[in-house]
Design a protein around this motif. Sequence first.
Motif, PDB file in Angstrom:
ATOM      1  N   PHE A  80       5.072  -8.168   6.105  1.00  0.00           N
ATOM      2  CA  PHE A  80       5.143  -8.665   4.732  1.00  0.00           C
ATOM      3  C   PHE A  80       4.009  -8.091   3.899  1.00  0.00           C
ATOM      4  N   SER A  81       2.789  -8.109   4.443  1.00  0.00           N
ATOM      5  CA  SER A  81       1.617  -7.634   3.706  1.00  0.00           C
ATOM      6  C   SER A  81       1.744  -6.159   3.360  1.00  0.00           C
ATOM      7  N   VAL A  82       2.120  -5.338   4.339  1.00  0.00           N
ATOM      8  CA  VAL A  82       2.196  -3.895   4.110  1.00  0.00           C
ATOM      9  C   VAL A  82       3.321  -3.564   3.132  1.00  0.00           C
ATOM     10  N   LEU A  83       4.449  -4.264   3.227  1.00  0.00           N
ATOM     11  CA  LEU A  83       5.536  -4.013   2.275  1.00  0.00           C
ATOM     12  C   LEU A  83       5.120  -4.398   0.856  1.00  0.00           C
ATOM     13  N   MET A  84       4.448  -5.538   0.700  1.00  0.00           N
ATOM     14  CA  MET A  84       3.984  -5.933  -0.626  1.00  0.00           C
ATOM     15  C   MET A  84       3.007  -4.888  -1.175  1.00  0.00           C
ATOM     16  N   TRP A  85       2.130  -4.365  -0.316  1.00  0.00           N
ATOM     17  CA  TRP A  85       1.204  -3.309  -0.731  1.00  0.00           C
ATOM     18  C   TRP A  85       1.966  -2.056  -1.167  1.00  0.00           C
TER      19      TRP A  85
END
Length: 418
Positions: free
Chosen positions: A166-171
């Motif tokens: 989730f974090s990497v996709l949001m980034w």
Amino acid sequence: MDSGIGDRGREEAVFTSLPTDFAPVQVGTSELKEALTTLWLHIPPRVATTRAPLHIGRGLTLASTPWRGELCQSDLAQSYEHFCERRGTLGDCLTLFEDGPRLQADDKRSIALALAVGPALEGVNAEVRAMLDPTRVLATLSFTITAYMALLLAPEPVTKGATAVFSVLMWGYLGWEFFDLLRAYARLYDDAPRASTFAELRDIGEKFGRVIGPNSVRVLVVVATAAIGQTATLVSKGPNPPGLGQASRTVQLNTGLRLMDAATGAERVIVSVNEGTLRAVLPITAMAMTAPNGGSESSSNAEPAAPNGENHLPRKHRAFKSFDAFKNAMGSAGEGKAWHHIVEQRRINAERFGAEAIHNTENVIAINKLKHDAISAYYSTKSRDTEGMVVREWLRAKSYEEQRTFGLMILRRFGVLP
């Protein structure tokens, strides 16, 4: 694969700062409408419970004689019930009363968030109403986003597993707006529990939406929807979320990495909201994934490799699962020198940030042994720098970036760095 390479791959990783100096992907309302309809058809949203919703009015009658705070709760709960009725669902449409008839702090955050993202879903209601309850969709999204964002804002914001994806996709989608989103949610997180009326929650939710803008709201909904359906499976076998190709190209241009390889391959992601930094522990094979025909072929929708196989991931460093593995690879620090950890190699740090964040070529440097011993002794003393506390004890609650900044300051004070 050669056995030596295999052993190295298990011991060695890449520790890197992920840049955020690129613009967010733009997701239009029509793209969101088409994509979410398709996604919800393929992957029905899950909800936190399968029990029938509790009717709020009935739940509140079970409470004891109300005092002032409970009267506020009653007014807030009734306004929430009217909100659910307007959306076509009687009772507890966001499943907030599972743990009792009172709205807790997290319940208020969920309401504020639902009020923020709800407008982005209005355009798809007609398409999904015949097949799915759009209010349940909103409930699921609100629950998912609240859970993920709370983990990112935790006192020790190190993400693993699905939260790392989730974090990497949001980034990848938001670039420099990623930290605007986190800071805006931090304000919502603090403000919502203090609200005593539904109007105040609506104002908090709308303020969150205004701060990050409608595009970031749409991106948040898109990524949360993908997370509901288990992102890696969704992207490899199902329809792509809107803008994934653009996000992948942007990430590849700035880092040499494929977005989904980074998202699903990351062992840990360290999010420092105050410092505005994002660091990731990636498998060493992630570097080869950018070379022509050298990477993962798990997705038929994978983006092409970087031009000429170039890998320009900024600030990447060799990282290891232990200090012994680091020394085996890097050898001696040199005559009269010692290996020095800028962020100390304490067990609590390894547990919080992961061994690779501690034992890597950015964090471990060779310095004069006498100065290394003097710095180590200083860390065991009480100091005015640390409000009279023992330095190590003062540092233990600090973020990775705070500890690193402090460590670099001490290296300069002791004459190791200019």
